[in-house]
Design an enzyme around this catalytic site. Structure first.
Site, PDB file in Angstrom:
ATOM      1  N   ARG A 167       8.025  45.117   9.225  1.00  0.00           N
ATOM      2  CA  ARG A 167       8.780  44.152   8.414  1.00  0.00           C
ATOM      3  C   ARG A 167       9.798  44.884   7.545  1.00  0.00           C
ATOM      4  NH1 ARG A 167       3.523  42.278   8.526  1.00  0.00           N
ATOM      5  NH2 ARG A 167       3.218  40.129   9.269  1.00  0.00           N
ATOM      6  N   ASP A 187       9.896  53.016  17.949  1.00  0.00           N
ATOM      7  CA  ASP A 187       8.768  52.100  17.802  1.00  0.00           C
ATOM      8  C   ASP A 187       8.205  51.840  19.190  1.00  0.00           C
ATOM      9  OD1 ASP A 187       7.174  49.608  17.649  1.00  0.00           O
ATOM     10  OD2 ASP A 187       7.884  49.533  15.577  1.00  0.00           O
ATOM     11  N   ARG A 248       3.377  55.368   3.784  1.00  0.00           N
ATOM     12  CA  ARG A 248       2.124  55.922   3.268  1.00  0.00           C
ATOM     13  C   ARG A 248       2.152  57.430   3.459  1.00  0.00           C
ATOM     14  NH1 ARG A 248       1.723  51.789   1.118  1.00  0.00           N
ATOM     15  NH2 ARG A 248      -0.020  50.291   1.077  1.00  0.00           N
ATOM     16  N   ASP A 271       8.417  58.256  -2.187  1.00  0.00           N
ATOM     17  CA  ASP A 271       7.841  57.261  -3.095  1.00  0.00           C
ATOM     18  C   ASP A 271       6.329  57.205  -2.920  1.00  0.00           C
ATOM     19  OD1 ASP A 271       8.267  55.155  -5.083  1.00  0.00           O
ATOM     20  OD2 ASP A 271       7.548  53.786  -3.519  1.00  0.00           O
ATOM     21  N   GLU A 276      -2.194  60.745  -3.734  1.00  0.00           N
ATOM     22  CA  GLU A 276      -1.303  59.961  -4.596  1.00  0.00           C
ATOM     23  C   GLU A 276      -2.030  59.625  -5.894  1.00  0.00           C
ATOM     24  OE1 GLU A 276       1.988  56.816  -3.322  1.00  0.00           O
ATOM     25  OE2 GLU A 276      -0.031  55.941  -3.316  1.00  0.00           O
ATOM     26  N   HIS A 295       5.656  55.452  -6.565  1.00  0.00           N
ATOM     27  CA  HIS A 295       5.273  54.258  -5.789  1.00  0.00           C
ATOM     28  C   HIS A 295       5.907  52.991  -6.381  1.00  0.00           C
ATOM     29  CE1 HIS A 295       1.954  52.996  -2.779  1.00  0.00           C
ATOM     30  NE2 HIS A 295       2.906  52.086  -2.796  1.00  0.00           N
TER      31      HIS A 295
END
Length: 337
Positions: A167, A187, A248, A271, A276, A295
């Site tokens: 998305r 992909d 991620r 990010d 993390e 993040h």
């Protein structure tokens, strides 16, 4: 007063998020389409104080901070028929018991995709201008760069490699269209024709890494993508190339990435990381070729209202018997975030 025919709905999330997810106008719409107490937010499905309400609950409105939804939820809320999630992925939220029971699940993940795509576009444009390097240099030299120092920067014809037509990946591809980029895509679930429709050339992962100036990660965090950018694949990115990760940290081998960044061969906009947050002693905090953010690419602040609006509209569809626009199907969890 809501009609007794309207479904009983209950919030299940950290209440700190409610005011931004559901400002007054959206909260009013919720109360018109459900029997809802805005002051009641469930954090423990075994809490005796919530037992009476949960026994009549048909819809859970969930968000960040919601406990795992499994057999204990069905025991407390046997009439539950829908979970409307005012956040992103439901992979770790919804347990097998709810899927087997046939509870309908919806997520506002598409609303969360837009700010991530916007953040990524901004970083691509800044990276193409080598803005982060020049900012660091300007801090110390107070001098404008020479023509030689800027000869290789710019966003004309820059090759952008997008890993994952998720998305977020698809929203990013839309945002990239007006710019003078060459867009590459990897992909495994996308055909050459579909990639062309998305404005990109479909390549293998290895070829995308070899031919991209800027690589942006948008694949889901699933077993098949764990450490997909390992030491060998990171080495395929050209010298001076940029890696952007808003997906991620688990998708990238952290030791291999750190070695590439400490050497100065690659640049990165991160990010998300693994772990993390990074430990205090990580060299990535201080490298001039690394731009770290905590993040923040996903929905924050007033962007949360977009997620709340999606949930309100889904609840209105539940009440009228309409098909949910943002339904998540159990079979899709194997390949989506």
């Amino acid at each position: 007063m809501p009609s007794p025919l309207l479904p009983r709905a209950v919030f299940a999330m950290d209440p700190v998020h409610l005011p931004l997810l559901f400002p007054p106008a959206l909260m009013a719409r919720l109360k018109l389409t459900s029997e809802l107490d805005p002051a009641l937010v469930v954090r423990d499905f075994t809490d005796p104080a919530a037992a009476e309400v949960l026994a009549r609950t048909e819809v859970l409105i969930t968000g960040w901070g919601c406990p795992h939804l499994d057999a204990d939820v069905l025991a407390a809320a046997p009439r539950l028929r829908a979970v409307l999630h005012a956040a992103g992925s439901v992979r770790s939220l919804v347990g097998d018991a709810l899927w087997k029971h046939g509870v309908t699940v919806s997520s506002a993940v598409t609303g969360n995709a837009l700010p991530v795509a916007e953040y990524t576009l901004a970083m691509i444009l800044l990276a193409g201008k080598d803005a982060f390097t020049h900012r660091e240099r300007f801090r110390t030299t107070h001098a404008y760069p020479t023509h030689a120092e800027t000869a290789a920067i710019g966003n004309v014809g820059r090759r952008i490699g997008v890993i994952g037509a998720s998305r977020v990946g698809r929203r990013l591809l839309e945002l990239l269209r007006p710019f003078d980029f060459t867009v590459l895509l990897h992909d495994p679930y996308v055909s050459v024709a579909e990639a062309a429709d998305l404005g990109a050339e479909l390549l293998s992962l290895e070829d995308l890494l070899r031919h991209s100036d800027i690589v942006s990660l948008h694949a889901p965090d699933i077993p098949e993508t764990y450490r997909m950018l390992d030491r060998e694949r990171l080495a395929l990115i050209r010298d001076g190339g940029v890696l952007i990760n808003t997906s991620r940290g688990a998708l990238v081998d952290p030791e291999a990435l750190s070695d590439e960044l400490v050497s100065g061969r690659l640049h990165a906009v991160l990010d998300v990381t693994e772990p993390e947050p990074l430990p205090a002693g990580s060299p990535l905090y201080h490298l001039p070729n690394v731009f770290l953010t905590p993040h923040i690419a996903g929905s924050l602040g007033n962007e949360l209202e977009r997620l709340g609006r999606i949930v309100v509209e889904e609840l209105e569809r539940v009440v009228t018997g309409g098909a949910l626009v943002h339904e998540v199907r159990h079979a899709d969890l194997a390949r989506v975030a």
